[in-house]
Design an enzyme around this catalytic site. Structure first.
Site, mmCIF file in Angstrom:
data_model
loop_
_atom_site.group_PDB
_atom_site.id
_atom_site.type_symbol
_atom_site.label_atom_id
_atom_site.label_comp_id
_atom_site.label_asym_id
_atom_site.label_seq_id
_atom_site.Cartn_x
_atom_site.Cartn_y
_atom_site.Cartn_z
ATOM 1 N N GLU A 188 -6.193 9.142 8.905
ATOM 2 C CA GLU A 188 -4.853 9.068 9.470
ATOM 3 C C GLU A 188 -4.674 9.903 10.740
ATOM 4 O O GLU A 188 -4.018 9.548 11.632
ATOM 5 C CB GLU A 188 -3.756 9.662 8.589
ATOM 6 N N ASP A 215 0.743 -1.219 -0.014
ATOM 7 C CA ASP A 215 0.003 0.014 -0.044
ATOM 8 C C ASP A 215 0.952 1.081 0.140
ATOM 9 O O ASP A 215 1.958 1.260 0.174
ATOM 10 C CB ASP A 215 -1.204 -0.009 1.131
ATOM 11 N N SER A 216 0.439 2.375 -0.205
ATOM 12 C CA SER A 216 1.149 3.530 -0.323
ATOM 13 C C SER A 216 1.412 3.999 1.051
ATOM 14 O O SER A 216 2.326 4.761 1.341
ATOM 15 C CB SER A 216 0.409 4.669 -1.028
ATOM 16 N N CYS A 220 -3.670 -1.088 -2.386
ATOM 17 C CA CYS A 220 -4.097 0.104 -2.701
ATOM 18 C C CYS A 220 -4.784 0.385 -3.896
ATOM 19 O O CYS A 220 -4.285 -0.213 -4.863
ATOM 20 C CB CYS A 220 -2.386 1.031 -2.785
ATOM 21 N N HIS A 231 -8.418 3.589 3.131
ATOM 22 C CA HIS A 231 -8.893 4.234 4.381
ATOM 23 C C HIS A 231 -10.244 4.296 4.709
ATOM 24 O O HIS A 231 -10.687 4.337 5.818
ATOM 25 C CB HIS A 231 -8.184 5.700 4.419
ATOM 26 N N CYS A 253 -10.951 3.064 -1.350
ATOM 27 C CA CYS A 253 -9.771 3.814 -0.971
ATOM 28 C C CYS A 253 -9.365 2.968 0.384
ATOM 29 O O CYS A 253 -10.489 2.699 0.921
ATOM 30 C CB CYS A 253 -9.737 5.175 -0.539
HETATM 31 N N1 DGL Z 1 -3.873 3.658 -0.268
HETATM 32 C C1 DGL Z 1 -4.481 4.639 -1.115
HETATM 33 C C2 DGL Z 1 -5.671 4.223 -2.220
HETATM 34 O O1 DGL Z 1 -6.277 3.175 -1.583
HETATM 35 C C3 DGL Z 1 -4.989 5.967 -0.235
HETATM 36 C C4 DGL Z 1 -3.841 6.781 0.160
HETATM 37 C C5 DGL Z 1 -3.132 7.412 -0.840
HETATM 38 O O2 DGL Z 1 -3.603 8.446 -1.700
HETATM 39 O O3 DGL Z 1 -1.948 7.028 -1.123
HETATM 40 O O4 DGL Z 1 -6.048 4.822 -3.077
#
Ligand code: DGL
Length: 251
Positions: free
Chosen positions: A150, A7-8, A70, A182, A180
């Site tokens: 976050e 993930d990012s 992600c 989150h 997403c």
């Molecule tokens: N992990 C990213 C997603 O699921 C969200 C956070 C980001 O913008 O990196 O798209």
């Protein structure tokens, strides 16, 4: 099976949570690119470059599978990642689309797709759902939810203000794709805002459904071995992991 989850940043832990709940894997190696998050405001070339670097990171482990948790990376870089990886790679967008298709019998259902700016601009969900015959699609980039989550803001005034800001023109959906990593953490607040019976498509649960439909799992692993890596401040990632993975988050 030993798998990698990419993930990012920290959001992919919501996917790890689903994987752990279903006890599918013996070992999970998590990599969050916390030094460069958010990806959702970056352009395709940058997202692809970072994603290929993540494949390089995972080459240090002998993995059977990489799960791209992600949505942004899944929307833009899955093919490029597959080209450079020696193990199979699956992403949450495809899984989310299939889960939506399984959850909704009526092709006229109203589906609200939420994601980062990049994910929504890619039209990955819209195109895939459109080709399955779904017609009533609304897509909304709701990037402000990422920093709120976050900050561990999952409900309350600030979040409700962002709902009003984003959703004042939105038709009440039958289903919301939490496109997403989150967004599962604000599931409850979203249901409260729209309707308690709104179907929510969660990337983690969608991946589990996808895996169970495509692989044979004969063993359950009650205690998966977890390894967490981050490109910046791995201790912060580990702290969030111990918080998020040890309690019920979506009730
Ligand atoms: N992990 C990213 C997603 O699921 C969200 C956070 C980001 O913008 O990196 O798209």
């Amino acid at each position: 099976m030993k798998i990698g989850v990419f993930d990012s940043g920290i959001g992919g832990l919501t996917v790890v949570k689903s994987l752990l709940e279903h006890q599918l894997f013996e070992e999970i190696v998590y990599f969050g690119d916390t030094a460069r998050v958010p990806y959702g405001i970056k352009d395709k070339n940058t997202i692809v470059r970072y994603a290929i670097e993540a494949v390089g990171f995972f080459k240090n482990f002998e993995l059977d599978l990489i799960i791209v948790a992600c949505n942004t990376v899944s929307a833009y870089a899955l093919n490029e990642m597959k080209e450079t990886s020696s193990c199979p790679i699956i992403g949450v967008v495809e899984a989310g689309v299939l889960a939506t298709n399984n959850a909704l019998k009526d092709k006229d259902s109203n589906i609200l797709i939420l994601g980062t700016k990049a994910t929504i601009n890619s039209k990955a969900y819209e195109n895939a759902l459109g080709s399955l015959g779904f017609k009533n699609l609304q897509a909304k980039a709701t990037g402000l939810f990422v920093p709120l989550v976050e900050e561990e803001i999952y409900s309350g005034e600030i979040l409700e203000a962002t709902f009003k800001y984003y959703f004042n023109q939105t038709t009440k959906p039958d289903a919301i794709i939490l496109g997403c990593t989150h967004f599962p953490l604000i599931s409850n607040s979203l249901k409260k805002y729209f309707h308690k019976n709104t179907i929510l498509i969660h990337s983690g649960d969608a991946i589990v459904e996808y895996l169970e439909n495509n692989f044979d799992f004969d063993t359950k692993y009650q205690q998966a071995k977890l390894k967490f890596f981050a490109s910046e401040n791995p201790d912060a990632l580990k702290n969030i992991a111990s918080k998020w993975l040890n309690k019920s988050l979506y009730v």
